[in-house]
Design an enzyme around this catalytic site. Sequence first.
Site, PDB file in Angstrom:
ATOM      1  N   TYR A   1       0.867  -1.175   0.000  1.00 19.29           N
ATOM      2  CA  TYR A   1       0.000   0.000   0.000  1.00 19.29           C
ATOM      3  C   TYR A   1       0.903   1.224   0.000  1.00 19.29           C
ATOM      4  CZ  TYR A   1      -3.562   3.391   1.442  1.00 19.29           C
ATOM      5  OH  TYR A   1      -4.403   4.481   1.511  1.00 19.29           O
TER       6      TYR A   1
ATOM      7  N   ASP B   1      -2.022  -1.619  -4.019  1.00 19.63           N
ATOM      8  CA  ASP B   1      -2.440  -0.273  -4.398  1.00 19.63           C
ATOM      9  C   ASP B   1      -1.176   0.582  -4.481  1.00 19.63           C
ATOM     10  OD1 ASP B   1      -3.424   2.257  -4.648  1.00 19.63           O
ATOM     11  OD2 ASP B   1      -4.768   2.164  -2.922  1.00 19.63           O
TER      12      ASP B   1
ATOM     13  N   HIS C   1     -12.289   0.241  -4.469  1.00 16.59           N
ATOM     14  CA  HIS C   1     -11.446  -0.511  -5.399  1.00 16.59           C
ATOM     15  C   HIS C   1     -12.150  -1.810  -5.776  1.00 16.59           C
ATOM     16  CE1 HIS C   1      -7.463   1.611  -4.630  1.00 16.59           C
ATOM     17  NE2 HIS C   1      -8.228   2.074  -3.632  1.00 16.59           N
TER      18      HIS C   1
END
Length: 270
Positions: free
Chosen positions: A115, A159, A262
């Site tokens: 992330y 991500d 998402h």
Amino acid sequence: MTGVPHVVSTVNVNGVRAAAGKGLLAWLATEPADIVCLQEVRATEQQFHAAIAPALDAGWYVVSAESEAKGRAGVAILSRRPADSSRVGFDEDEFAASGRYVEADFGDLTVGSLYLPTGEADTPKQEEKERFMASFAAHLNHRAAEAEAAGRHMVVCGDWNIAHTERDIKNWKGNVKKSGFLPGERAWLDALLADGRWVDVVRALHPDVDGPYSWWSYRGKAFDTDAGWRIDYHLATAGLAARAKEARVERAATYAERWSDHAPVTVQFR
């Protein structure tokens, strides 16, 4: 690959406790992936395990890294069999307890769940993001060299909070000065992919399409009009990338059926 997982998925859950109540658990119950990488868990380890208890009872195993900043970040790797070993972070003290990276070994495959910080142009948040990017690129280059020397494979899912090219963001003209589509961020990905050690698997399998997008703002009609960003990537070492045969974004059929902003991105390897 020898006895390692063949289907890998990744999704930013935007808070695992909320997502579990809105559809994450139902998705996990039917998802064919061998490994699922999660980001933005935003929970302590105890809270996380409680939220996904039905999945753990059904046979999923988990390694995770929570953030020292409560209610922020947090990453995890769910798997159908226990990891052989796992590691939190990437040898950078500033981000050691940030809950932004965890990796685990399964046979001759290493999987990372990432992330990357969101950033905000012309603020200290962007400076932090760029420090993370510099350190993480060094880690990735080192790990790719190690994998190549040992005959291993690696994939880093998550991500990445950067839309790499104009094909990766619907409204690219309106975002050229915003974090996530800044020239320096895009150049960073250019450099990471330049020598072929790392491959953007989804783009390699879908070279000439816009998207497929994986994130849509909850504001306005971004989801309905598919005004999305492709920021959730599988970056794989070259040998593994060559074995990728299918990649798909598991986009909800309707706005009401979304359990995160998402959508899961899933790759099948030979």
